[in-house]
Write a protein that holds these residues in place. Structure first.
Motif, PDB file in Angstrom:
ATOM      1  N   VAL A   1       0.525 -14.094  -8.721  1.00  0.00           N
ATOM      2  CA  VAL A   1       0.630 -12.731  -8.767  1.00  0.00           C
ATOM      3  C   VAL A   1      -0.563 -11.864  -8.086  1.00  0.00           C
ATOM      4  CG1 VAL A   1       0.501 -10.398 -10.422  1.00  0.00           C
ATOM      5  CG2 VAL A   1       2.058 -12.661 -10.963  1.00  0.00           C
ATOM      6  N   LEU A   2      -0.274 -10.783  -7.304  1.00  0.00           N
ATOM      7  CA  LEU A   2      -1.427 -10.376  -6.550  1.00  0.00           C
ATOM      8  C   LEU A   2      -0.891  -8.617  -6.675  1.00  0.00           C
ATOM      9  CD1 LEU A   2       0.369  -9.284  -3.756  1.00  0.00           C
ATOM     10  CD2 LEU A   2      -0.772 -11.058  -2.641  1.00  0.00           C
ATOM     11  N   PHE A   3      -1.992  -7.747  -6.818  1.00  0.00           N
ATOM     12  CA  PHE A   3      -1.704  -6.561  -7.285  1.00  0.00           C
ATOM     13  C   PHE A   3      -2.299  -5.596  -6.174  1.00  0.00           C
ATOM     14  CE2 PHE A   3      -4.928  -8.075  -9.874  1.00  0.00           C
ATOM     15  CZ  PHE A   3      -5.908  -6.961 -10.101  1.00  0.00           C
ATOM     16  N   THR A   4      -2.001  -4.220  -6.308  1.00  0.00           N
ATOM     17  CA  THR A   4      -2.995  -3.228  -5.660  1.00  0.00           C
ATOM     18  C   THR A   4      -3.339  -2.069  -6.631  1.00  0.00           C
ATOM     19  OG1 THR A   4      -0.607  -1.898  -5.091  1.00  0.00           O
ATOM     20  CG2 THR A   4      -1.574  -3.504  -3.454  1.00  0.00           C
ATOM     21  N   ASP A   5      -4.237  -1.251  -6.214  1.00  0.00           N
ATOM     22  CA  ASP A   5      -4.752  -0.262  -6.863  1.00  0.00           C
ATOM     23  C   ASP A   5      -4.006   1.197  -6.260  1.00  0.00           C
ATOM     24  OD1 ASP A   5      -6.297   0.534  -4.861  1.00  0.00           O
ATOM     25  OD2 ASP A   5      -8.232  -0.360  -5.514  1.00  0.00           O
ATOM     26  N   TRP A   6      -4.363   2.193  -7.019  1.00  0.00           N
ATOM     27  CA  TRP A   6      -3.923   3.587  -6.350  1.00  0.00           C
ATOM     28  C   TRP A   6      -4.538   3.893  -4.941  1.00  0.00           C
ATOM     29  CZ3 TRP A   6      -4.462   2.472 -11.479  1.00  0.00           C
ATOM     30  CH2 TRP A   6      -5.909   2.297 -11.946  1.00  0.00           C
TER      31      TRP A   6
ATOM     32  N   ARG B   1     -12.261 -16.044  -9.524  1.00  0.00           N
ATOM     33  CA  ARG B   1     -12.972 -14.705  -9.191  1.00  0.00           C
ATOM     34  C   ARG B   1     -11.915 -13.670  -8.556  1.00  0.00           C
ATOM     35  NH1 ARG B   1     -17.817 -16.731  -5.532  1.00  0.00           N
ATOM     36  NH2 ARG B   1     -16.060 -17.468  -4.543  1.00  0.00           N
ATOM     37  N   LEU B   2     -12.201 -12.525  -9.033  1.00  0.00           N
ATOM     38  CA  LEU B   2     -11.202 -11.548  -8.279  1.00  0.00           C
ATOM     39  C   LEU B   2     -11.674 -11.433  -6.717  1.00  0.00           C
ATOM     40  CD1 LEU B   2     -10.696  -8.373 -10.554  1.00  0.00           C
ATOM     41  CD2 LEU B   2      -8.807  -9.863  -9.902  1.00  0.00           C
ATOM     42  N   VAL B   3     -10.472 -11.332  -5.889  1.00  0.00           N
ATOM     43  CA  VAL B   3     -10.820 -11.174  -4.497  1.00  0.00           C
ATOM     44  C   VAL B   3      -9.988 -10.125  -4.052  1.00  0.00           C
ATOM     45  CG1 VAL B   3     -10.612 -12.039  -2.025  1.00  0.00           C
ATOM     46  CG2 VAL B   3     -10.814 -13.660  -4.125  1.00  0.00           C
ATOM     47  N   LYS B   4     -10.832  -9.106  -3.434  1.00  0.00           N
ATOM     48  CA  LYS B   4     -10.144  -7.626  -3.207  1.00  0.00           C
ATOM     49  C   LYS B   4     -10.038  -7.474  -1.607  1.00  0.00           C
ATOM     50  CE  LYS B   4     -11.466  -2.734  -3.224  1.00  0.00           C
ATOM     51  NZ  LYS B   4     -12.511  -1.864  -3.784  1.00  0.00           N
TER      52      LYS B   4
ATOM     53  N   ASP C   1       0.863  -1.376   0.052  1.00  0.00           N
ATOM     54  CA  ASP C   1       0.047  -0.013  -0.098  1.00  0.00           C
ATOM     55  C   ASP C   1       0.885   1.211   0.039  1.00  0.00           C
ATOM     56  OD1 ASP C   1      -1.513   2.174   0.542  1.00  0.00           O
ATOM     57  OD2 ASP C   1      -2.494   1.190   2.057  1.00  0.00           O
ATOM     58  N   PRO C   2       0.877   2.000  -0.985  1.00  0.00           N
ATOM     59  CA  PRO C   2       1.873   3.103  -1.201  1.00  0.00           C
ATOM     60  C   PRO C   2       1.612   4.094  -0.151  1.00  0.00           C
ATOM     61  CG  PRO C   2       0.422   3.328  -3.041  1.00  0.00           C
ATOM     62  CD  PRO C   2       0.191   1.864  -2.337  1.00  0.00           C
ATOM     63  N   LYS C   3       0.629   4.244   0.416  1.00  0.00           N
ATOM     64  CA  LYS C   3       0.071   5.435   1.253  1.00  0.00           C
ATOM     65  C   LYS C   3       0.409   5.049   2.759  1.00  0.00           C
ATOM     66  CE  LYS C   3      -3.652   6.622  -1.559  1.00  0.00           C
ATOM     67  NZ  LYS C   3      -3.013   7.846  -2.007  1.00  0.00           N
ATOM     68  N   THR C   4       0.185   3.579   3.097  1.00  0.00           N
ATOM     69  CA  THR C   4       0.544   3.293   4.613  1.00  0.00           C
ATOM     70  C   THR C   4       1.751   2.427   4.587  1.00  0.00           C
ATOM     71  OG1 THR C   4      -0.751   1.356   4.324  1.00  0.00           O
ATOM     72  CG2 THR C   4      -2.155   3.418   4.893  1.00  0.00           C
ATOM     73  N   GLY C   5       2.222   1.899   3.560  1.00  0.00           N
ATOM     74  CA  GLY C   5       3.376   0.833   3.922  1.00  0.00           C
ATOM     75  C   GLY C   5       2.915  -0.572   4.250  1.00  0.00           C
ATOM     76  N   MET C   6       1.770  -0.899   4.161  1.00  0.00           N
ATOM     77  CA  MET C   6       1.070  -2.012   4.548  1.00  0.00           C
ATOM     78  C   MET C   6       1.563  -3.047   3.399  1.00  0.00           C
ATOM     79  SD  MET C   6      -0.676  -3.421   7.047  1.00  0.00           S
ATOM     80  CE  MET C   6      -1.866  -2.324   7.608  1.00  0.00           C
ATOM     81  N   LEU C   7       1.904  -4.177   3.794  1.00  0.00           N
ATOM     82  CA  LEU C   7       2.643  -5.247   2.833  1.00  0.00           C
ATOM     83  C   LEU C   7       1.408  -6.175   2.727  1.00  0.00           C
ATOM     84  CD1 LEU C   7       6.253  -5.921   3.584  1.00  0.00           C
ATOM     85  CD2 LEU C   7       5.224  -4.744   1.720  1.00  0.00           C
ATOM     86  N   TYR C   8       1.153  -6.861   1.476  1.00  0.00           N
ATOM     87  CA  TYR C   8       0.326  -8.119   1.150  1.00  0.00           C
ATOM     88  C   TYR C   8       1.158  -9.095   0.740  1.00  0.00           C
ATOM     89  CZ  TYR C   8      -2.902  -4.191   1.323  1.00  0.00           C
ATOM     90  OH  TYR C   8      -3.744  -2.862   1.922  1.00  0.00           O
TER      91      TYR C   8
END
Length: 414
Positions: A216-221, A233-236, A176-183
């Motif tokens: 592969v996993l990915f984040t949004d903005w 199915r996409l899982v968010k 998460d580019p805003k909080t630095g949280m890692l997934y």
């Protein structure tokens, strides 16, 4: 002019028109654009004689305008490299087992995850067993102790953040580019992990896949993270609600796609934030435009197969990489794991979202480029990067890794 002669002329015209259309189609498929060898540079990794490969282990660091790569001997040694585009220098920072002070029973086979950057210039990645001792001997001490989250900074060096799950690799991470949280996602049980490195807090949100673990996993903005479940199915992971949200429908797939191709998730992504699109490629060789929304699951648009050759099953090509140029066009290299659309060759493809046209720009024998990985790696000058490997003999698995630097709009080297 009699009817028979007129009919023969008509049939001849149709035949000629068909030939011309076929020729035009083949020309489009294998068209050579203005891209030449000067747009593409192969860059070697120094000081690692037994280097074997790179996997998804590449990423861009905007804070320093550098590219970082994890290179492995595919057994027990991993080199961490930094490439400086401004200086055109590839540097070995050191080996993970030494910098992380790993004990022999904590051996790591490779970095499989992409390398992600925090705003302060630090990079994060995770480690993976990556070979048969992990696959068949999952329990320590004979087998695999587990994969680590790790942080590296040019000023402070490497920090070992600890194991994600005992006996489990961590196949991919994002931030998460805003909080630095890692997934993270683990292997072989596909547990979805949420890790706060600032507080050293780890949460396991459960198992999402089954016999195969999508890589592969990915984040949004906004910092939400996406993966796929066993139904494709996409899982968010929705940050605002601190919960998992599941799409109602599976991602697009070709009719008749074998189950092993459908239920294996996403192989690559690239983000066009200005247009609100994240482009995806699936194991079933579909190219997809995903329009994320801050809350809930956004819409998905099927853009067809990664290439249409007419000579192989549409779901067959393997594409573990995707980049987007400053021109808004997508670039990817098809090939690897014995899946090729041109016999014994990998191909560099351009996709223009405006026209939905797919064009092969370059072809490489597998002795030159066997496979390439890397998602959304572009520097400030518009150079795109792929972590590649070659098999000089074309036989077995004796590969050598190297990096591809590519600029679709200008020559890199004069």
């Amino acid at each position: 002019m009699n009817f028979r002669f007129t009919h023969l002329l008509y049939m001849a015209a149709c035949w000629l028109s068909g030939l011309l259309m076929l020729a035009a189609s083949e020309t489009t498929l294998a068209q050579k654009s203005a891209i030449t060898g000067k747009n593409v540079v192969f860059i070697e990794y120094p000081d690692f004689p037994d280097a074997h490969s790179t996997w998804g282990s590449i990423g861009y660091n905007a804070a320093s305008n550098t590219v970082h790569i994890g290179v492995t001997n595919h057994a027990n040694n991993i080199g961490l490299y930094t490439f400086d585009p401004a200086k055109n220098v590839m540097k070995l920072n050191g080996f993970i087992r030494d910098m992380a002070n790993l004990r022999p029973y904590q051996w790591q086979g490779k970095i499989h995850s992409k390398i992600v950057a925090a705003p302060d210039g630090s990079i994060f990645f995770s480690t993976d067993g990556g070979e048969s001792r992990e696959e068949y001997l999952m329990e320590h001490p004979q087998g695999y102790a587990g994969g680590f989250f790790m942080k590296w900074n040019a000023n402070t060096g490497l920090q070992n953040l600890g194991i994600g799950m005992q006996y489990e690799s961590i196949k991919d991470v994002d931030i998460d580019p805003k909080t630095g949280m890692l997934y993270g996602i683990t292997y072989p049980q596909a547990h979805f992990l949420v890790y706060n490195p600032a507080k050293n807090q780890m949460r396991d949100l459960g198992r999402l896949a089954s016999s195969h673990v999508p890589r592969v996993l990915f984040t949004d903005w906004w910092g939400n993270c996406y993966y796929v479940d066993w139904r494709q199915r996409l899982v968010k992971y929705e940050k605002s609600s601190d919960s998992l949200v599941f799409a109602r429908e599976s991602l697009p797939a070709f009719p008749g796609t074998p189950g092993s191709k459908i239920i294996t998730g996403i192989t690559a992504f690239a983000k066009d934030e200005a247009r609100g699109i994240i482009y995806l490629i699936t194991y079933g060789a579909k190219l997809i435009a995903f329009y994320p929304e801050k809350d809930g699951i956004g819409k998905v648009k099927d853009l067809g197969g990664v290439i249409e050759t007419g000579h192989s099953e549409a779901w067959g090509p393997y594409v573990p990489n995707l980049n987007i140029g400053k021109n808004g066009k997508l670039y990817y290299i098809i090939g690897g794991h014995d899946n090729y659309v041109v016999k014994d060759k990998t191909v560099l493809v351009e996709f223009d979202p405006a026209t939905e046209k797919k064009t092969i720009l370059q072809e490489y024998p597998i002795t030159a480029v066997t496979e390439a990985t890397g998602c959304d790696v572009r520097d400030k000058d518009g150079n795109l990067y792929f972590a590649a490997r070659r098999n000089p003999t074309g036989q077995g698995d004796a590969t050598r890794p190297f990096m591809i630097q590519f600029n679709p709009e200008k020559e890199i080297r004069k």
